[in-house]
Design an enzyme around this catalytic site. Structure first.
Site, PDB file in Angstrom:
ATOM      1  N   TYR A 133     -16.751  14.834 -16.913  1.00  0.00           N
ATOM      2  CA  TYR A 133     -17.221  13.584 -16.772  1.00  0.00           C
ATOM      3  C   TYR A 133     -18.342  13.607 -15.620  1.00  0.00           C
ATOM      4  CZ  TYR A 133     -17.146   8.943 -14.978  1.00  0.00           C
ATOM      5  OH  TYR A 133     -17.487   7.598 -14.512  1.00  0.00           O
ATOM      6  N   LYS A 172      -8.386   3.859 -19.431  1.00  0.00           N
ATOM      7  CA  LYS A 172      -8.928   4.323 -20.808  1.00  0.00           C
ATOM      8  C   LYS A 172      -7.480   4.189 -21.689  1.00  0.00           C
ATOM      9  CE  LYS A 172     -12.543   4.925 -18.897  1.00  0.00           C
ATOM     10  NZ  LYS A 172     -12.826   5.830 -17.869  1.00  0.00           N
ATOM     11  N   ASP A 197      -7.923  16.977 -16.278  1.00  0.00           N
ATOM     12  CA  ASP A 197      -7.989  15.552 -16.457  1.00  0.00           C
ATOM     13  C   ASP A 197      -7.822  15.276 -17.905  1.00  0.00           C
ATOM     14  OD1 ASP A 197      -9.382  13.179 -17.040  1.00  0.00           O
ATOM     15  OD2 ASP A 197     -10.917  13.495 -15.785  1.00  0.00           O
ATOM     16  N   ARG A 244       0.708  -1.223  -0.228  1.00  0.00           N
ATOM     17  CA  ARG A 244      -0.017   0.055   0.065  1.00  0.00           C
ATOM     18  C   ARG A 244       0.915   1.311   0.074  1.00  0.00           C
ATOM     19  NH1 ARG A 244      -1.936   2.735   4.457  1.00  0.00           N
ATOM     20  NH2 ARG A 244      -2.117   0.939   5.723  1.00  0.00           N
TER      21      ARG A 244
HETATM   22  N1  PLP Z   1     -12.397  11.001 -15.947  1.00  0.00           N
HETATM   23  C1  PLP Z   1     -13.023  10.804 -17.306  1.00  0.00           C
HETATM   24  C2  PLP Z   1     -12.966  11.923 -18.328  1.00  0.00           C
HETATM   25  C3  PLP Z   1     -13.495   9.620 -17.431  1.00  0.00           C
HETATM   26  O1  PLP Z   1     -14.257   9.464 -18.694  1.00  0.00           O
HETATM   27  C4  PLP Z   1     -13.860   8.606 -16.430  1.00  0.00           C
HETATM   28  C5  PLP Z   1     -14.422   7.332 -16.548  1.00  0.00           C
HETATM   29  O2  PLP Z   1     -14.872   7.265 -17.605  1.00  0.00           O
HETATM   30  C6  PLP Z   1     -13.051   9.224 -15.238  1.00  0.00           C
HETATM   31  C7  PLP Z   1     -12.348  10.136 -15.013  1.00  0.00           C
HETATM   32  C8  PLP Z   1     -13.097   7.933 -14.068  1.00  0.00           C
HETATM   33  O3  PLP Z   1     -12.284   6.901 -14.201  1.00  0.00           O
HETATM   34  P1  PLP Z   1     -12.482   5.327 -13.541  1.00  0.00           P
HETATM   35  O4  PLP Z   1     -13.681   4.994 -14.186  1.00  0.00           O
HETATM   36  O5  PLP Z   1     -11.303   4.817 -14.172  1.00  0.00           O
HETATM   37  O6  PLP Z   1     -12.754   5.580 -12.188  1.00  0.00           O
END
Ligand code: PLP
Length: 377
Positions: free
Chosen positions: A93, A190, A165, A40
């Site tokens: 998101y 992703k 992001d 961890r």
């Molecule tokens: N940021 C974006 C732009 C996303 O599209 C997503 C999920 O689809 C996330 C953050 C969250 O990621 P996770 O599903 O890996 O927790």
């Protein structure tokens, strides 16, 4: 035992590491980074992944986390505590909005959503306790592209941090830290891992001090990523540049095809010349525009969406994105489901909007499948 020198990093599938004696333990504390103690706190596989992403993003330090959501949580907690206020781009998101509005507000962190046309003039939204602005390089799902240099100038002027992001763009297309952002986060789930088999996140900081604080939050809140998922993601990352080239080429061709199609009323892709931020996207992305696009079916009805999805032969409906194989999603019913009907309407996320995550298959195969499915609706 023969000498073993593997070409790739083995998976350190262990929750703890051993020490010779008390002197050995003291060395762990006296010389940080020389040994591991407890997974961890740190593990060779998660450190390898963090270092590789850090290099790609040009950061001062990175930490990987259990998901993109925990990366966003880590980012906010790095800069904020109870009583603070954060700004968030309105086009974001849905999960990020849910984390801020439904959870962090309960812990005393306030949030204000900033409409797109006010992002470069934050004056009215900034308060004495405002700590940061969270925004996406390319927004989910309608691909609005932010001018990160302009945004960074504005957050600096306002005395707040800029957290980007970069999930949709990937560092191959855009490197936000070089454009003035203070911190970058990704859903590693992703493009960075790229094969739809990992859930992971990463936080990349522009300074070592901030990175150390993010690492502390990851450890104390227990937001770590497992050795196996770190290993899988690090493996995927090795082909990121190659994959992104193909994602981008395919997406540009498909966007052009959909734009001409009589069954499609609108296409959102930054590579199209009429996209409102085409020029910024071109400069920021060195001529690459990413592998994500959205489009609206002319007949904005659920039956038409269902007929289209059912007619697709090789492209599944899967509510995620950025894997090597193409998939479609439905923002209104999945990623942006938690928004109010008014917010959905305001953002233009209607029933007929379909998000396409363009994979790395042969372009002709994708055009053929999309074409035959559109013919059937
Ligand atoms: N940021 C974006 C732009 C996303 O599209 C997503 C999920 O689809 C996330 C953050 C969250 O990621 P996770 O599903 O890996 O927790």
């Amino acid at each position: 035992m023969p000498k073993i020198t593997p070409k790739t990093t083995p998976i350190y599938q262990t929750s703890v590491f051993t020490f010779e004696d008390l002197n050995d333990l003291e060395l762990y504390f006296e010389q940080p980074g020389q040994q591991y103690m407890y997974t961890r706190y740190g593990n060779p596989n998660s450190d390898e992944l963090a270092e590789e992403v850090n290099k790609l993003e040009g950061g001062a330090g990175a930490v990987v986390t259990s998901s993109g959501m925990s990366a966003i949580l880590t980012a906010v907690l790095t800069y904020c505590q109870s009583g603070d206020h954060v700004l968030c781009a309105e086009e974001i998101y849905g999960g990020s909005a849910a984390l801020l509005s439904q959870e962090l507000t309960r812990m005393g962190i306030e949030v204000t959503y900033v409409p797109s046309d006010e992002l470069y003039t934050l004056g009215n939204h900034v308060r004495d306790n405002t700590k940061l602005l969270l925004a996406e390089t390319m927004s989910n799902p309608l691909l609005q592209v932010l001018d990160l240099q302009r945004l960074a100038a504005e957050t600096k002027r306002a005395g707040i941090k800029l957290v980007i992001d970069n999930t949709f763009a990937s560092p191959v297309v855009t490197k936000p830290l070089a454009l003035g952002a203070d911190m970058v986060i990704h859903s590693v789930t992703k493009y960075l891992s790229g094969h739809s088999d990992v859930t992971a996140g990463v936080v990349v900081a522009g300074t070592t001090e901030t990175s150390d604080r993010s690492k502390q939050i990851m450890r104390v809140y227990g937001l770590n990523l497992s050795p196996f998922e770190s290993w899988l993601a690090a493996r995927g990352l090795k082909t990121l540049k190659l994959r992104m080239r193909q994602h981008c080429n395919n997406a540009l061709a498909i966007a052009g095809f959909l734009e001409q199609h009589p069954k499609v009323s609108q296409v959102w892709y930054p590579g199209l010349e009429q996209h409102p931020q085409h020029q910024v996207a071109k400069e920021q992305g060195n001529g690459m525009f990413g592998g994500m696009l959205s489009f609206r079916l002319k007949d904005d009805e659920p039956e038409t969406v269902n007929a289209f999805m059912q007619a697709l032969q090789h492209i599944p409906f899967a509510p995620s994105l950025a894997g090597v194989s193409t998939s479609v999603s439905h923002p209104l019913r999945t990623s942006h489901r938690s928004l109010s009907p008014e917010q959905q309407q305001k953002l233009g996320i209607t029933l007929g909007v379909i998000r396409l995550s363009v994979g790395i298959e042969e372009m002709e195969e994708l055009l053929a499948d999309l074409g035959q499915a559109l013919d059937k609706v």
